[in-house]
Structures are given as C-alpha cells and as structure tokens.
Motif scaffolding. Sequence first.
Motif: not given
Length: 1773
Positions: A592, A647, A650, A884, A887-888, A997, A1175-1176, A1178
Amino acid sequence: MSALRHRTPPGPNRSNRAQEPEEEHYNIIPIHNLLADHPSLRYPEVRAAAAALRTVGNLRKPPYSQWHPSMDLLDWLALFFGFQKDNVRNQREHIVLHLANAQMRLTPPPDNIDTLDATVLRRFRRKLLKNYTNWCSYLNKKSNIWISDRSHPDLRRELLYISLYLLIWGESANLRFMPECICYIFHNMAMELNKILEDYIDENTGQPVMPSLSGENAFLNCVVKPIYETIKKEVESSKNGTAPHSAWRNYDDLNEYFWTKRCFAKLKWPIDIGSNFFVISSGRKHVGKTGFVEQRSFWNLLRSFDRLWVMLILFLQFAIIVAWERKEYPWQALEDREVQVRVLTLFFTWSGLRFLQSLLDAGMQYSLVSRETMWLGVRMLLKSAVAAGWIIVFGVFYGRIWSQKNRDGRWSSEANRRIVNFLEVALVFVLPELLALAFFIIPWIRNFLENRNWRIFYLLSWWFQSRSFVGRGLREGLVDNIKYTLFWVVVLATKFAFSYFLQIKPMIKPSRQLLDLRDVTYEWHEFFKSSNRFAVGLLWLPVVLIYLMDLQIWYSIYSSFVGALVGLLAHLGEIRNIQQLTLRFQFFASAIQFNLMPEEQLLNARGTLKSKFKDAIHRLKLRYGLGRPFKKLESNQVEANKFALIWNEIITTFREEDIISDRELELLELPQNSWNVKVIRWPCFLLCNELLLALSQAKELVDAPDKWLWYKICKNEYRRCAVIEAYDSVKHLLLETIKINTEEHSIITVLFQEIDHSLQIEKFTKTFNMTALPHFHTKLIKLVELLNKPKKDLNQVVNTLQALYEIAVRDFFKDKRSTEQLREDGLAPHDPAAMAGLLFQNAVELPDASNETFYRQVRRLHTILTSRDSMQNIPKNLEARRRIAFFSNSLFMNMPHAPQVEKMMAFSVLTPYYNEEVLYSREQLRTENEDGISIWYYLQTIYNDEWKNFIERMRREGMVKEDELWTTRMRDLRLWASYRGQTLARTVRGMMYYYRALKMLAFLDSAAEVDIREGSRELGSMRRDGGSDSFKSEGSPSFNSLSRNSSSVSLLFKGHEYGTALMKYSYVVACQIYGTQKAKKDPHAEEILYLMKTNEALRVAYVDEVNTGRDEKEYYSVLVKYDQQLDKEVEIYRIKLPGPLKLGEGKPENQNHALIFTRGDAVQTIDMNQDNYFEEALKMRNLLEEYRRYYGIRKPTILGVREHIFTGSVSSLAWFMSAQEMSFVTLGQRVLANPLKVRMHYGHPDVFDRFWFLTRGGISKASRVINISEDIFAGFNCTLRGGNVTHQEYIQVGKGRDVGFNQVSMFEAKVASGNGEQVLSRDVYRLGHRLDFFRMLSFFYTTVGFYFNTMMVVLTVYAFLWGRLYLALSGVEASAMASNSSNNKALGAILNQQFIIQLGLFTALPMIVENSLEHGFLQAIWDFLTMQLQLSSFFYTFSMGTKTHFFGRTILHGGAKYRATGRGFVVQHKGFAENYRLYARSHFVKAIELGLILTVYASHSAIAKDTFVYIAMTIFSWFLVVSWIMAPFVFNPSGFDWLKTVYDFDDFMNWIWYKGGVFAKAEQSWERWWCEEQEHLRTTGLWGKLLEMVLDLRFFFFQYGIVYQLGISDNSTSIAVYLLSWIYVIVAFAISWVIAYARNKYAAREHIYYRLVQFLIITLGIVVIVALLEFTSFRFMDIFTSLLAFIPTGWGMLLIAQVLRPFLQSTPLWGPVVSMARLYDIMFGVIVMAPVAFLSWMPGFQSMQTRILFNEAFSRGLRIFQILTGKKSKVDV
C-alpha cells in the motif's frame, strides 16, 4: 510554497454574501469572487489562471455594448461573437480549473507560482487544437493560429484561441458529433479574431473590422441553428430510422462534407444559407451522401474484409486441387507438373474476386458520384475494367500452356517456358500485395507516408483507396507487430493443417465415388439425370461452411491461452482467497505504501532507467517477501499509522455497506497503537491461535535457552507479534485496573520489571518456570471475560487477581523464595495481614463502561488469548472476501506510482440516466407478485447475512423494534434495498467513493507526522462504531450514529482536502428528463434531489423545455447542484440549445449534452447499472498516470478498465450470463489490448482522454439506427483517428447484467442487431481496409465476425439437414449405400466439429481458462461441470439462435431498435403467450422446421434404418431443436407447474382469438402482433424482399419430395405426379373458403345451414378417401404422410404472401391469408406446448427445475422453493 498552500482564515464575507439576492451560483470554484471563503481558492494556481484570463489590457473594446473593468477575455470574445452568457461562465470555470490543475502538475514547479506558466498554456493549446491543425494540413489550408512556437510566448493570444475553441464547442449542441464541422467554424472565426487583434480595417466601411456575426445569441442563431436544422430535417426524412440509410444523410455524412475543399467554396463565411448543403436529401440539387453509402446487404462482409475471404477461398481451392490426387501429404502431390499447373488456376479465382470487389464498390457506392466527385466514378469504372482485363489475360496465358502441352503430348521445354510466362504475368498481378507486405514489415514508413499530406503520395495511392481524413497512419510499432503476427501465424497454420487433413481430404473419396456412381434409381422426377454433381455439391456445402467459420474456434482456443499467459505475467490471481492473503498480509502494508502513497522523488529521477530498475527490484521484494519489508513498519511508526488509516477506512466502508458484521469489523481492523504495545498490531484474524501455539512451543522446549525458544517463535511473524502484544497488553491492563500509589500497584510493577530484566539478559527460561504459563493463561482468560461482562463483579475480579498473584509467587520462579525474600524484593506487601487474603481488595478500580477504547482493547486481548480455530472464514460474506482478495492482489501487480492528489490528473464521471429506478419506494418493496413475493422479502432471503448486519447496524443506531424500518427508518431500508438492485442510488454511492478516497488521500499526502499520530490516537479513542457483539450489553451507551458520507478519517481533515478533491473530481449525472419529472412531481425527481443533497460533488444536467408561444418551445441544457448553505437546489448554468436534443440515438445525445459540464483531463463513462468500491477508488490516481506511458508507439487515449459482474449470484441463468460476460470483459479484452492491439471500447467503465475526444466527435456516435450500439463506435473512431486503447487489470468497477431469461434474450437481440448495423457502417469498412492484415483478422473475429460465424454454425445445421433430406428423398442415398457406405464416415468429422461448437466452446473455453487463472484449476472445472448440470448448454445453444436471427435479419431488412431490457429482479413466472410472442419467429418455427426435416429423414432414409447411425448423425441437430423449443420454459420460474401450464394455455388461446379494435396492443391481440412481426418486410428494399421469397421456396421442397413416396403415386416418377398433387392444395383452400363463407353467411342467423355445409363436406371427404382406397394404390398412412408434405407448402405460401402484402392487402385474398396464419400459429403453439404440458404433468419435474434454476442461491441457504410456491414464512410485512 507550503505557507501559501495553507488555508486563509474564514473571512466575514460568507455569511453576508449568502443574503445577497444577486449572489451568483457557482459550480466548483467561485471564480467570480476570488475573495470568497472556499477551500480551492487557497491554491495560487487557481488565482494565477483567473488572473491570466483578466489580461484584456489594450485590446480593442467591442462597440455597441458596455464594457466593465471586471470583464475578462471570455466576455470580450462573447461580446464580439455573440456567445451566450452561461456558456461563457461554464467555459471560464472549465479553463481556469484545467489550467490550474495543469500548473499544479508541472515538474519542476514554475519559478513564480502566482503567474500562469507559458508551457502549460502552449501544451494545452497544442493538444486542444491538434485535430484542427491536422485538418488544415489535410486540406492544404494555412492554419489560422497565428502563433510562432519559436518567438516569445504570447499568453493572451494562446488563451484567446483556446477560449474561442471551447466557447464554440460549448454551444454547438448536436454539432459536437461533427468535429470537422467545428474545425470549419473555428477556422473562420479564428480568422476574424486575428483581424481584430491585428487591427485590420474593413475595406467597405473604413472602420476597424467587425466579426460577421455579433449581437445576443448570434453564434447560436447564425451558425449552429442552420446546420442543426439541416440535421433535423434529414432525420425527419429518415422516417424514424426506417428509410434506407442511403436515402438520407446522417451525422457522419454531414461531417465528412467538411473533409473536402468544396465546403469553403460552397458554404462560404458567413454561412450561405442558400448553399446546396442545406437542401435535404429528398430535395433537388442536394448534396448526396459523402464519403460512404450504407447499403443493406451481406456483400458488405465481403467488401469490408475482402483480404480475409480471398485468403480462405484461395486456400480452399488449392487444398481441393492438391487433395484430389489422393496422396498421403500435399507436397507429394505437388511434385506432379500437372498439379502444379492446375494450382495456377488460383490466379483466375483471385482476379475474379477482384472483379467482384470492384463491381460491389460500384454497385454500392454509385450514389457518391456527383458533378463534384467525378473522379470517383472514373476510378470505379477503371477498376472494373482492369479487373476484367486481368481475368482475360490469365485465361489467354493459361490456355497457351495447355494447348502447347497437348500439342507436344508431354511437358516439353516450350510448355515449361509458357508456364514461366504465366508466372511473370502473375508477378505483375501481385506486385501491389508485395509492396503492402514490405510496408507491413517496416510499419513506420507507411505511417510516415500516410500522415504526410504530400500530393505525390496522394496521386500514387489514388488507385488503391479513396483519400480519407481518418484511418491514416494506423500501423503499430515493430514489437507489437511481431507479437500479433506470431499469434496469427500460429492460428492460421493450425487451421489450415486441420482443414486440409480433417475436412477436405476425407471428402475427396466419397465425392469421387458419387461422381462415378452410374444408373442411380431416382425416386422422383429428376431434371438432371446425367450426373450427380448437385448431390456432391450438397455434400460439400456444410463442409465449406464449417471451413469458412472454424477460424473463429481456433482464434477462441489460442486467445484463451494467450490471455491466460498475459494474465499470469501480470500476476493476476496470485491471492485468490483469505488464506493466501494471510500469508502476504505482512507485505501488504508495504505494498500500500509503495503503490498508493506518493514518494518524494527527485525531479529528474522519475522515468529514468535506473528508477525503473529500482522499481522492478522493489516489486520483486514485495511480491516474494524478500528482505522482510514489514520490519520497516515498526521502526517507522508513521507508515504503520498511514496503513492503519487506509485499511480501517476500507473495512469501515465494508461495514457501512453491511457486508461485514460489527464483530467481523473488530477482527479485521488494525487497531491504533495504544497500551504501549511495542509491535504493529495486526488484525485479530491473523493472530488467531498463534498465542496458543507459542505456549505449546514453550511447554515443549522447557529447558531450551532463551535464544532458541525466541528463534522458534519468531519464525512466524504473527506469532512473535501475538506474544509481544499479549504480554504488553496484560501488563498495561493490570497496571490500569489497579489504583496507582497502592502497594499492589508497586508489587505488579516490580514483578514486570523482573520479567523485563530477565528478558534483557536472556535468562528468562533460566529464571522462570515455563510450566506455569498455561495456568497464567487460564486465569487471564477468566479475568478478561469478567471485564467483558456487562455487569462487572468486582469480587470475582479480585479473586482472579489473587489467583494470578499466587501463581506468580508460588509456581513461576524456578528458585523458590520465602515470604521475607519476596518482601525484600518488593513482591509482597509489608503488612502480613494483606497476605492473608485481603490483597487487591481495595486496590481495583475498573474504567467506566463508556470508555469504549478500553473495552475494545480488552475484547481484542480476549480474542488473542482464546481463539483456537483459524479464522479462515472471516469475513463470511463472499462478496467481501472477493473484494479483499482482489484489492490485495492488485497491489502486487504493476501499476504506475501514485502522484500526490494535488499533482494527479483531474477527472470526471459521466452517467446517462433516463427514467430508471433511483431508489425503491416503499410500495415497490412491499408489493407482492402473483407468487406472493415482494422485492423486500426476496432481497432479505438472497442477502441473508447482509440483512442481519443491517439490522445490527440499525439497532446500534438506536432502533428498538423491527417495525421502525417501515416508519422512522424507512429511508435506511429503501437505501439498503436499492444498493442491492441496479439503481441510480447504487451507482451514485459507488462513484462518490472517488470523492471520499481523494479527500482521504489528500489528507495523508499533506498531513504531518504529528497529525497522523495524534489523529490515529484520537480516532482510537472515539471509534464511532462501538462494535456491539456478544459480550456487550444491549443498552450500552455508545450508540453513535453512523453518518453515511463522512468517514472516520474525515474527523481529522484540516479543510483543504475538500478543495483539493473538488478540483480533481466531479460527477455529472445526465438526467435527461429531470425538468419534466420535477414539473410532474414525479417521485424520481425528489429522489434525485435527495442524492444531490447527500453528495456534494454530484451535479445533475438535464434538458429543460420552456413554452414560449402557442406551439413553440425553447430548449436549454441546464446544470444544477444542491447548495448546502441555502439548503435548496440551485441552477448553475442554463445554455440555450438550437432545438430538441434527441435527433439521433437517445443515450449518446444525452451524454453529449452533459459532456460540456464535465471537467478534468479524463472522463469515465459509467452506465446506470454500475457500482464502484472504495478500495478500488484509491487506485484511480495510479490509473490516470497511464496516460503518460507509451503503449507501443502511442500514448493511450482510452484506458480500459476491468469489470466485475455483480449479478451472478441471483440465479443459475444470471450466473451463466455473468460467467460469459466475465470472460469477455477480462480475458477477451486483455488479449485484444495485448498482443492483438485491437481493443475498441466495449461497455462502460473505460476512461477517456477528455480533450482528445471532445475535439474528435465526443465519446460515442449518435446517428439514427446505424449507431445503435453507440459505445463501440467510440472505439472505432478512436482507432481510426490514431488513438490507442489499453486494458488495465489492477482496478475494477462493478457492473450489473440482466438476470431473467427474456431480458437476457432481449439484450442479446439488441447487441446482435447492433452488430448487424455495424456491418453496414463506414467505420467497419475503413477499419477492414486500413488496418494491416493481421489486425484486420483480430478485428473481424472479435466484432462482427463473431456474430457472422455464429450464424454460419446454424446455417451449417440447415445445409447439412437439407442436403441429407435431398439425398434421402431423391434416392441417391440408397444407390450410394448399395455401392459403398464409406461416405458417412467423411461426414462424421464435420459433424463432430459442429457439435463442439454447439456445446458453446466459443464461450466455455475462455470461461474455464479465465476461471482457472483467477480461482484455481479445480474450482474452474467444478464450476464448468455444475454449469453443465444446470443445462447451460441449452442456454448457450438458444442464445446462438437469438444472435443468428437478429444479426441476419438486421443486415437483410433492418429493424434494429433499442430494446429497453429492464433490470429488475426476476422471480416471476412468464406466461406462455409472452414467450410465444418473443420466440415464435426467431426460434420455435425454425426448430419445428428442423424437427420436421429430421422426422421426414428418419422415415424415408435408407441410412436411418440403422438406428445407431441415425442417432450418431442427428443427435446434435435434435439437441438444437430441443433447446430452441424448451429453453424459455426450462429457465422460466415455475415453468413446469401444472396449474400454471393450464392457465397459460387458456391465456394463449384467448390472445389468439382476441378480436380487439384498432388500438389493441401486440400483448392483447394476435393479429396486431402478427402485423408487427412483419414490420421489417415493409421497410426492406427490393433485394431484401426477393431474397426472402427465394428462401421461402424451400418449404415447397417437402411436397416435391414426399408426393413421390406416397402409395398413390404408384412408384411413378413423372412430373405429372407433382403437378397433380397441387389439386390437393387447391381443394384444401376451396374447402376452407367454403366453410368461412358459410360461417359468415349462416352461422349467426340460419345455423342449421351452416351445420349442413359442414356435414356435406365431411361426407364428401369420407367418400373420396374410401374411393381412393378402393380404386387406387392409396394407403391409409398416406393421409398422415401427406400432411408432412402439404403443411410446409401452406407455410411457404403464407410467408410469400406476407412479402407481397402491399399488393394483396386490398384484395379479397388477404382475409383467408390472415385466418390461415392464425391456424398455423395455433398449430405451432400446440406443438411447443405439448412437451411443456407433458413435463408439467409428470411428477417431480417442477422441483427439479427450481433446483436447476436457483442452485447457486440454494447453496447460500435460499428458501426459494417456498418463495416460488408462495408458502412464505409468516413474517408480518
């Protein structure tokens, strides 16, 4: 610099100004008042840009109008040229925002940040006017931009040109679809601007020059309106798009008029209204079509992709010639000189194809030729003449070879010399191809030549292609070229080898045998008795069809594997699930940090080789955990805090969306560092079980030294952290709960000091007893549990503490100490009485219950101490896990570095909206369908876990009873439901995540370390969720409301984050009819207002209609927002339009009108059915950096984004659809972008380079009908104009798809019709000719070719079955059987291949490969098998029929229309009549026809006597028939419910016989529907009608074939038998006419006569049958057999009558035609209904069908069976 960037203190002006009535409402920045208190205005760049616009200085002021000193350059232009005031205001903000953003991005920053930098302006002007300068050089006109790039920069002049262009663009309305028309307008207005700037004097008046148009709204009225009116009249003459395309001019035609110099001569300036440009197509002396004529015909495919067909046809001919010799391998045959010479006949075919191409060009494009375009006509004629000449030349030379050989009787040297002569001629013939090949190998030469506008090259290329402004210089770079060439060489090699050995070679033997077959006993009257060539032709037909289409299969196979390879190299699917995430989570923080946080880089470091190499090394370390990057996190606490903030945010959004529960939130979040824990505190779900494992290790290694034990524990990072955190937390907990300054407190302190000391000197295991640790563990758990209870029992706490103390003192020390020693060491109280049990009695003080932080930490400690199971199933929700994991995984993929928010590119999102759902209303949620199911109940059942989480959240927010959901918390419930449908609310929520974001990232960019550290502490102490879980009392006081738009981080913002985010992002929803909705008080309008109120960055654009006179209306493009200060909706801009907005297709027109209100460098087009994730969002700034990278030799102009289909879980059908779509939007697009380089723009989340597109015709095309799939034309346009489309996999957007069977079919029909229209379009023609050979192949097989080949598959089935029927009925088959039976084996190979296709290999293989890449191989195979069990092959086979029908019909007859599919939830049963209306013509009738052929074949074929052979040959055709008839019922909820089936049949019969009036709809009356079904025949051209009639003749063949098989024909094969059989048809018609006549005359009044007529006819019939049986060789079975013959005949006559309807409608024949058609539809209905009724009657089928249809949801505990049978659980709704 940083001092300047801090916010000015709020001035007193805001509160006063709000009351001023003349306060001007602004969109994003109040540029009219630079002193206003607005966070964006603190940027010096904004002030610099605004100041630059005010430098009017010494410019000549416009006469006839008042000039205020506050006016700027835009006002100056507006007063001179007559632009609208709001257009000026809109573009002023547009320009200021863009220039400010561009200046912020400058590296290195300018010396003086308070003035506008010259390079920013110059770059912008070059980009904006690039298309204009290209246009000037194309037409050899001198550009009117009088700026030399070398001299001193003239900022004001640059600004004037930019402003002039944008003002023209902003007011051009529908003309924005015609970019070169805008260039023409700009060219002339820039000239007038130059004259004013250079102080020219007007020769006529002697005054300074004035523009030719000025005054209020002059530009709109004098320039835009005349051209707009022309478009409007042309559209009206198209009769709503039903007139042939060649009869009227669309947007492209009008635009391409400006590609020739004649526009200057004819249109002049000011625009000459009398010019023939303004005469519409139906008038005299009009300008016809320009550039291209769209003609409806299948020949378009040959014309656009001629190189492909030449290749396929020549290879087929070559293969047949070589295979005919029956050698083992082709090269053996080629050793023979005769074969070599025969191969030369390829040149005949080639020249013949060229001749055909030239004829087609002339035949289709003749209407382009006019007096002004004579040379075009000359070229057409010359091309045809030359092509014909070549055929003759080849004929002469070829004839000379054979005559010489025959004369010599062998291959003499003279004959060989003549072969050489022939080859010399052939070389001249192929010279152009060789030249093209040379250019292909060195692509940049061709690009260079095409982009130069040199006369000489124009003359040289005149012969080969007409000159066109687009489609020049499309070649890719050498590397890309090699990649896609390799791909296609392999595909073609495979295909040709396969075709030769497995298709063509096996056919040679049976063909020769059939040709040699003599004395065939024909069973009918044969016209050509001499040879069996016709039979051989029929045998070859299916083979040739499969040969022409199977390249699609090979493409599909290879592209799947190449796509998988590209995906693997991009590191897709490395983290597929939570297990894999836990392994990598420790590197996740660094990932990140590396990807989402901007690095402070040196100015020159970025982009160098060294920095790229460093990046690559760093990514490797991250990916494989080399060098343990997470170690850095502890030392650098700020990074850990930044990671924690991101985190947790999110996870918080997950909680807001209700996809995780409060308990899961606690397990997933990264708690802020408190309680002095020395290590980073990983989320609980990672630490589970680790402490227990460490304890067991300590027990095992009792005597091991410290180092060894610690080394063992540290092997696992999480275990190390768990141990340290548990120790630190226990220490802190004990010291916190025991009062300070008590003896107990000091004892505990000393104890911990001893432990710490022993750890330091590494003597822990020597000093202490490891066996005591488990006892500590048990007691600590008890203590923590006591603290967690709502009612805390102090005595028990004291007892537990005493027990802990006992263990510590008695068992823990290895060297036992006496009480005295303990006292001395400070480990026992000095007062011996305390030892006797009063220890800790008065020393415990528990924190207050409202201290949420403390108890949250206690709960965390409890989890660490007790959790035994591994928490692999956290979170439970599948969607949360998928998000999750994706994203990760994406953070370990390659993406550009993130810039700071201030330095990122600005962007907008644009969503077109018409009248779809915004929010579900209370009524919609509660209304039950016929099965008793409401949307609310359905959602609650399907999203069971999310519903529970929602209720939990509501309870935390203060809800007591669930009934409140329908009263005080109604809006929450409506939002919850709407976020699970495909509503505007869902889309808006998703897109506003960008704003959220950006605010957070802006905070993290600028926040100092102290801010973040302090902030994270504050947040830790005031977490607003107060997760109430099992340990917490219901009445706990921490019910903080969960605000929906503000996040936890927003509490730390300094204020400037809002300004930054607003400057970088805006969201415009184009609600076309919002004005009308407001006027009608439509609830949709209130809901849109609510969305604006809750989302500050949301703007709504709509078209306002204002009545001015009697019938006159004015139209305005309006932008509104919600003003939070005034607490109401305010209007920002109102720009007058020349007339009604919708001239072309609705959606592109809607996008186009709102495009002027978007801002930024990029615009993302998002549809109404999409969603986005926080999260996307970002990663958006990383994505926008892609615009700076080169992909091949160009930078991208469209960034393709991956989609995730979120509707897959609703039913099995939705799952098939989403699986098919998923492989298309991921794997398919990936391969198209790299290596094939032909990705266009499909569907919606793509991000467009805004300024590139706004100067080149916008983000979609809008011509009526031809651009019905408007999106893909943006891609075509982009590629033709030299853009570049990429595909990024590290970011994704959600997308909804249709979920009901009928919706899916309508959607496929829409797309297939759209593809049919594309075949006719100029874009496809130009791409087919201008792309190089291999890219052309890629382009064909992924757009129109896919549909064409699907149609070929169905045609193959037809060709095969009709061919077999011919062979069986004619008797050729029986004769061939008698001589040899091997020809069936040859057909086996072809059939197998057709079967592979039918199983949906097209769709299945990419699906399996993509699934195995992202979810693992076994999972993919399992999914595939499950799909098969759920009858997905039925669905794919059916959809093949849909595509074929609509694609073919659109090309032949037109009739493509936008089908609104509706995107609701489908759990309701569709009636039989509705299914019949939808599929009767496209599927049912065709399936019945094929079934009839199969039946006749079974009863009359010699082969079919052998059952096995018959089954093997026809099983796949039967599968097609069954799936085309049954699929709509298999995938229809309650499709096999007996009661519903009975009811459906009644309903169907009522519909058939309904006699409704003129206004009856197709849903009510059969007759109305029947007329609508033939609508396309009324608008089609002459060729379409002729072709339709020729195709209908096939139905007469049944009668011809079968009458000879009847007993009555007595084995005669005379033609008379056939002619006599027509008597039967005539008699049948006569009887039906007599009965109809009798019914009309007698049925009502004299009923007895009517009965008498019926009786006479029946008697007569019986008498005739008896007589025939007695006196002729008529058999009783003949009655039924003859039905097979005459029913198709009647149907064929009916179809021909429909084509001839215009002539027949006024005659008395039409009535009988209609009644006969009704009888046929009843018959078809009964045939289709029979199997459905049978299956409904059989027990068990209904539950099985429900199982098949809803299986996916079943496995998630869906009680759908009760849902469908209406046995709803008694919930009080």
